[in-house]
Scaffold this motif. Structure first.
Motif, PDB file in Angstrom:
ATOM      1  N   ILE A   1      28.591  29.305   8.393  1.00  7.24           N
ATOM      2  CA  ILE A   1      28.448  30.660   9.205  1.00  7.24           C
ATOM      3  C   ILE A   1      27.644  30.572  10.293  1.00  7.24           C
ATOM      4  O   ILE A   1      27.033  29.199  10.082  1.00  7.24           O
ATOM      5  N   LEU A   2      28.535  31.154  10.618  1.00  2.00           N
ATOM      6  CA  LEU A   2      27.931  31.494  12.194  1.00  2.00           C
ATOM      7  C   LEU A   2      26.978  32.487  12.300  1.00  2.00           C
ATOM      8  O   LEU A   2      27.229  33.593  11.569  1.00  2.00           O
ATOM      9  N   GLY A   3      26.042  32.823  13.801  1.00  2.06           N
ATOM     10  CA  GLY A   3      25.665  33.343  13.549  1.00  2.06           C
ATOM     11  C   GLY A   3      25.389  33.909  15.347  1.00  2.06           C
ATOM     12  O   GLY A   3      24.836  32.959  15.831  1.00  2.06           O
ATOM     13  N   ASN A   4      25.216  35.485  15.345  1.00  2.00           N
ATOM     14  CA  ASN A   4      24.384  35.748  16.814  1.00  2.00           C
ATOM     15  C   ASN A   4      23.874  36.002  17.250  1.00  2.00           C
ATOM     16  O   ASN A   4      23.306  37.437  16.466  1.00  2.00           O
ATOM     17  N   ASP A   5      22.277  35.400  17.247  1.00  2.00           N
ATOM     18  CA  ASP A   5      21.230  35.976  17.767  1.00  2.00           C
ATOM     19  C   ASP A   5      20.993  37.946  18.585  1.00  2.00           C
ATOM     20  O   ASP A   5      19.834  38.215  18.091  1.00  2.00           O
ATOM     21  N   ASN A   6      21.939  38.101  18.987  1.00  2.00           N
ATOM     22  CA  ASN A   6      21.680  39.498  20.251  1.00  2.00           C
ATOM     23  C   ASN A   6      22.523  40.301  19.355  1.00  2.00           C
ATOM     24  O   ASN A   6      21.974  41.013  19.529  1.00  2.00           O
ATOM     25  N   THR A   7      23.643  39.858  18.966  1.00  2.00           N
ATOM     26  CA  THR A   7      24.660  41.017  18.324  1.00  2.00           C
ATOM     27  C   THR A   7      24.152  41.925  16.712  1.00  2.00           C
ATOM     28  O   THR A   7      24.834  42.240  16.488  1.00  2.00           O
ATOM     29  N   SER A   8      23.392  40.101  16.062  1.00  3.75           N
ATOM     30  CA  SER A   8      23.608  40.165  14.869  1.00  3.75           C
ATOM     31  C   SER A   8      24.601  40.180  14.052  1.00  3.75           C
ATOM     32  O   SER A   8      24.650  41.117  12.902  1.00  3.75           O
ATOM     33  N   LEU A   9      25.471  40.054  14.489  1.00  2.00           N
ATOM     34  CA  LEU A   9      27.116  38.799  13.805  1.00  2.00           C
ATOM     35  C   LEU A   9      26.325  38.142  13.481  1.00  2.00           C
ATOM     36  O   LEU A   9      26.196  36.825  13.511  1.00  2.00           O
ATOM     37  N   PHE A  10      27.876  37.811  12.006  1.00  2.07           N
ATOM     38  CA  PHE A  10      27.712  36.370  11.625  1.00  2.07           C
ATOM     39  C   PHE A  10      29.450  36.032  11.262  1.00  2.07           C
ATOM     40  O   PHE A  10      30.188  37.345  10.896  1.00  2.07           O
ATOM     41  N   LYS A  11      29.322  35.280  11.167  1.00  6.15           N
ATOM     42  CA  LYS A  11      31.195  34.863  11.447  1.00  6.15           C
ATOM     43  C   LYS A  11      31.814  33.827  10.624  1.00  6.15           C
ATOM     44  O   LYS A  11      30.838  33.198  10.170  1.00  6.15           O
ATOM     45  N   ILE A  12      32.321  33.938   9.614  1.00  8.43           N
ATOM     46  CA  ILE A  12      32.742  32.873   8.487  1.00  8.43           C
ATOM     47  C   ILE A  12      33.972  32.376   8.796  1.00  8.43           C
ATOM     48  O   ILE A  12      35.028  32.533   8.479  1.00  8.43           O
ATOM     49  N   PHE A  13      33.546  30.854   8.761  1.00 10.92           N
ATOM     50  CA  PHE A  13      34.830  30.135   8.915  1.00 10.92           C
ATOM     51  C   PHE A  13      35.556  29.231   7.578  1.00 10.92           C
ATOM     52  O   PHE A  13      34.511  28.927   6.932  1.00 10.92           O
ATOM     53  N   ARG A  14      36.170  28.931   7.481  1.00 14.04           N
ATOM     54  CA  ARG A  14      36.968  27.873   5.781  1.00 14.04           C
ATOM     55  C   ARG A  14      37.995  27.647   5.986  1.00 14.04           C
ATOM     56  O   ARG A  14      38.653  27.953   7.496  1.00 14.04           O
ATOM     57  N   HIS A  15      38.039  25.949   6.000  1.00 16.52           N
ATOM     58  CA  HIS A  15      38.856  25.398   5.741  1.00 16.52           C
ATOM     59  C   HIS A  15      38.685  24.516   4.351  1.00 16.52           C
ATOM     60  O   HIS A  15      38.528  24.105   4.287  1.00 16.52           O
ATOM     61  N   THR A  16      40.669  24.666   3.947  1.00 15.99           N
ATOM     62  CA  THR A  16      40.205  23.526   2.412  1.00 15.99           C
ATOM     63  C   THR A  16      40.983  22.792   3.167  1.00 15.99           C
ATOM     64  O   THR A  16      41.989  22.334   4.498  1.00 15.99           O
ATOM     65  N   LEU A  17      40.012  21.312   2.535  1.00 16.91           N
ATOM     66  CA  LEU A  17      40.100  20.222   3.030  1.00 16.91           C
ATOM     67  C   LEU A  17      41.449  19.324   1.766  1.00 16.91           C
ATOM     68  O   LEU A  17      42.260  20.249   1.275  1.00 16.91           O
ATOM     69  N   SER A  18      42.376  18.919   3.150  1.00 18.67           N
ATOM     70  CA  SER A  18      44.121  18.381   2.622  1.00 18.67           C
ATOM     71  C   SER A  18      43.607  17.450   2.069  1.00 18.67           C
ATOM     72  O   SER A  18      43.741  16.605   0.414  1.00 18.67           O
ATOM     73  N   SER A  19      42.700  16.195   2.283  1.00 17.95           N
ATOM     74  CA  SER A  19      41.766  14.535   1.610  1.00 17.95           C
ATOM     75  C   SER A  19      40.965  14.490   1.390  1.00 17.95           C
ATOM     76  O   SER A  19      39.983  15.374   2.519  1.00 17.95           O
ATOM     77  N   LYS A  20      40.390  13.927   1.061  1.00 18.26           N
ATOM     78  CA  LYS A  20      39.238  13.758   1.510  1.00 18.26           C
ATOM     79  C   LYS A  20      38.246  13.092   2.903  1.00 18.26           C
ATOM     80  O   LYS A  20      37.624  12.527   2.528  1.00 18.26           O
ATOM     81  N   LYS A  21      38.725  13.785   3.470  1.00 19.72           N
ATOM     82  CA  LYS A  21      38.179  13.393   4.935  1.00 19.72           C
ATOM     83  C   LYS A  21      38.319  14.212   5.947  1.00 19.72           C
ATOM     84  O   LYS A  21      39.341  15.127   5.985  1.00 19.72           O
ATOM     85  N   PHE A  22      37.083  14.319   7.025  1.00 18.28           N
ATOM     86  CA  PHE A  22      37.688  15.409   8.011  1.00 18.28           C
ATOM     87  C   PHE A  22      37.759  14.373   8.965  1.00 18.28           C
ATOM     88  O   PHE A  22      36.938  13.566   9.597  1.00 18.28           O
TER      89      PHE A  22
END
Lengths: 250, 503
Positions: B59-80
């Motif tokens: 979850i990212l947030g921008n203090d000036n514009t009050s926007l949230f951006k949500i990123f999602r990634h599905t792990l294919s294996s137990k590592k990144f």
């Protein structure tokens, strides 16, 4: 220096007259519960609401375990028969776990003075505080006992910096697994004779965290407890009264 | 990058379907770009099991514009691939993911336990608390000092390891986890009947902050709105909590430099403010003050006038005691130019709350991501510039004055509003397969709660970020090259929560 004196004049005298005079607490303060009647058939609203399963029902009578109760007064608000009422009684301590059950017949917490403790610690009591998973509410309200309002030191009670200097430990929190060893080490570092005080619902029974897999159920089965102080967190006057009671000063 | 889900209000929620799962490179590239070029920062980064696989949400947030951006990634294996080197502010989040789910971080150096907790799925403890290798410096004049977990005062447990060169601290390593009660794991399958009580006790001194963040999230996801009066009372409780803690902190700072006068007065005054909270909720910490759909206790005309009157009496005493502190040369000598933080460090490590505000950074969720009552008012964020102990103390004074103003206005509004009826306990109806975000400015800084529901509308993951989680790093940074004897006062100037970090 002049500024300090001027400020002292503005602040005035702050120490309370406890225990000679009763303290004035908030009108909404939830203290000792009172059970004033019997339940309606088949009603278990309070059992479903109680966050810590402090209420037990047998037949049409209920009893409340103050070692589990967090005094949220949800049961009193929601009871259709209005048989539970939280009074403003702040004296909520006992030296016996079994005396913490309140029912229609039992209206008060029993306390039996231990002559031995009174003889050894009656005039001065030095305690080491150990927080074992406590959320800092219990700790903060123990800390407050050192402020001019309560002025713990005038009763000969002190919090020490090391267990080596202490007569006992006062434990807060449900005893997290991560803190269990450190708690036991602290206890072992105390010299005999020593006492253990469980302050707050968490320390007595695990409280709201008792079902979590990372905590023990408070001091139950861990250490022998000489004094239970109820509340989540206990009001500073509750704690102060409890300690004075243990010392046989009230 | 346009692949992230954008949300515009606080609190807010979205269905999981709308949050596209990105490839690993798009996921990290998006985060890095938004942080570097678009002034976003990481509010929360966590892992959650998704059937047999693992999802990572950021979850990212921008203090000036009050926007949230949500990123999602599905792990294919137990590592990144670890990205701490490019984005230092995620260092603890990465370590946390590794600890909670046994996920390997490629390219990461020396991944240490965060709070010595059990694996979410395996339920085994890997090592006992504090049992790990610490960073050590070798040399003739180097010595090591270990403090804790049981400290000298009435305070929560934590372990500090100092590497000292003479009196100077070369490195301070902070090892926590002793307060870990497994709150996040206990929220799986929630809401339970004890959930709200547990939220109130995430950090007992921030009862209102955490319970408000939780309730606000539940209400938003259940599509229920609290009345205007309820929102005002909630904000009032939040400001009272802020005043009480700030007053107490200045008293504690005075105590640590041996200036007993202010220490005694502020200790007593803090109790007076707690008693104001108790006037409303019956509890000195505001327990039971926030309830689903409204407030636990109403403030009627008489009570509001009573509180206004009390606060008018307390204000000159409070400011008198605090001004005495700032007018005493022996106090200033101890707090000026000590425990300084660099502006770059605050930005890089994503530090929040008072730490940021004491370095002229306007980082305050009440303004950046306005919620409830704060949507309808305009006010200025108090800031200080020198970013040392003095600045953090002075900032508390500024915030006390600002909160007085805010609370006063709230009380005037409350007096004009009709009485609020107590809501009988209703149950939240959450949407299935969704994600909700809620942010509150507690007195220490921003509190972020993120919830994910499963197909049965129960929480499958509940992530809490207390400001202390990010800000403990600040203490470590502030102690570099300071004298070890200044540690207590430096520590107190941050006054971070152990249990808020340990959960």
């Amino acid at each position: 220096m002049f500024l300090i004196l001027k400020e002292r004049f503005r602040q005035g005298y702050n120490t309370s007259d406890f225990p000679l005079k009763e303290p004035i607490l908030s009108d909404r303060f939830a203290g000792l519960p009172k059970i004033m009647g019997t339940c309606k058939d088949g009603c278990d609203i309070c059992l479903e609401l109680c966050p810590t399963d402090a209420i037990k029902k047998s037949g049409d009578a209920i009893d409340i375990d103050l070692g589990r109760c967090i005094f949220c007064d949800l049961c009193a608000k929601e009871c259709p028969e209005h048989i539970i009422k939280f009074t403003s009684q702040y004296r909520l301590s006992s030296n016996n776990r079994n005396a913490l059950f309140i029912s229609k017949e039992v209206e008060n917490i029993g306390f039996k003075l231990n002559k031995k403790i009174q003889k050894i610690f009656g005039r001065s009591l030095h305690l080491r505080q150990v927080s074992a998973g406590g959320c800092n509410a219990c700790e903060a309200d123990l800390n407050v006992l050192g402020t001019p309002t309560y002025d713990l030191n005038r009763f000969g009670i002190n919090f020490t910096a090391s267990p080596r200097h202490a007569d006992g430990i006062i434990v807060t929190g449900p005893v997290s697994l991560n803190m269990k060893d450190a708690l036991l080490e602290t206890y072992n570092a105390l010299s005999e004779p020593k006492i253990v005080i469980a302050s707050g619902t968490c320390a007595i029974s695990g409280g709201i965290f008792k079902n979590n897999d990372e905590v023990c159920c408070g001091l139950e089965d861990i250490l022998p407890v000489d004094l239970y102080i109820c509340g989540c967190p206990p009001h500073p006057y509750t704690a102060l009264h409890a300690m004075l009671q243990l010392m046989g000063r009230i | 990058m346009s692949n992230a889900k954008i949300l515009t209000s606080n609190p807010c929620w979205t269905t999981l379907e709308d949050v596209l799962a990105l490839s690993e490179s798009d996921f990290w590239q998006g985060i890095v770009e938004n942080i570097t070029y678009n002034d976003f920062r990481v509010l929360s980064l966590f892992c959650t099991p998704n059937e047999t696989k693992f999802d990572i949400f950021c979850i990212l947030g921008n203090d000036n514009t009050s926007l949230f951006k949500i990123f999602r990634h599905t792990l294919s294996s137990k590592k990144f691939q670890s990205h701490t080197e490019t984005i230092p502010q995620i260092h603890l989040f990465e370590r946390e993911i590794a600890e909670q789910f046994g996920i390997t971080l490629d390219g990461a150096q020396w991944i240490k336990p965060v709070r010595f907790e059990q694996d979410f799925s395996l339920h085994v403890k890997k090592s006992s608390c504090g049992d790990m290798e610490y960073f050590q410096i070798d040399g003739d004049d180097i010595h090591e000092v270990g403090v804790g977990p049981v400290h000298a005062g009435i305070i929560e447990p934590g372990h500090f390891r100092f590497q000292c060169y003479g009196e100077n601290v070369a490195n301070l390593e902070i090892s926590l986890g002793y307060q870990h009660r497994g709150i996040e794991r206990a929220m799986i399958g929630a809401p339970y009947k004890q959930s709200l009580a547990q939220m109130e006790a995430v950090a007992g001194d921030t009862t209102i902050g955490h319970s408000l963040a939780h309730i606000q999230l539940l209400e938003n996801m259940s599509n229920i709105k609290a009345s205007q009066k309820a929102e005002t009372i909630r904000a009032l409780l939040l400001e009272l909590e802020r005043i009480a803690n700030h007053v107490g902190d200045i008293g504690a700072l005075a105590g640590d430099v041996g200036f007993i006068t202010t220490a005694s007065y502020c200790g007593k005054l803090r109790g007076d403010y707690l008693n104001l909270s108790a006037k409303i909720t019956g509890s000195r910490f505001g327990r039971g003050g926030i309830s689903f759909g409204g407030v636990g206790y109403d403030v009627d005309f008489t009570l509001a006038s009573e509180i206004t009157h009390e606060m008018e009496k307390l204000k000159p005493k409070t400011l008198g005691a605090i001004n005495l502190f700032f007018r005493t040369p022996s106090v200033l000598e101890r707090i000026e130019n000590r425990g300084k933080l660099a502006y770059e460090d605050i930005i890089n490590y994503g530090l929040t709350g008072m730490v940021a505000k004491s370095c002229s950074i306007q980082r305050d969720a009440r303004k950046n991501y306005p919620f409830g009552y704060y949507n309808n008012i305009s006010f200025d964020i108090a800031t200080e510039s020198s970013s040392d102990i003095f600045a953090r103390a002075m900032l508390r004074k500024d915030e006390i004055i600002a909160s007085f103003e805010l609370a006063n206005t709230m009380l005037i509004k409350i007096r004009e509003m009709p009485n609020e009826k107590y809501h009988t306990a209703q149950k939240p109806k959450l949407p299935p397969n969704s994600l909700g975000v809620s942010i509150i400015e507690g007195w220490r800084g921003e509190i972020v709660h993120v919830a994910i529901t499963d197909k049965n509308s129960k929480f499958s993951r509940y992530k809490i970020v207390d400001p202390s989680f990010k800000n403990w790093t600040a203490l470590s940074l502030a102690m570099k090259n300071e004298q070890i004897s200044d540690f207590p006062i430096c520590n107190k100037s941050f006054n971070l929560s152990y249990c808020g970090f340990d959960l």
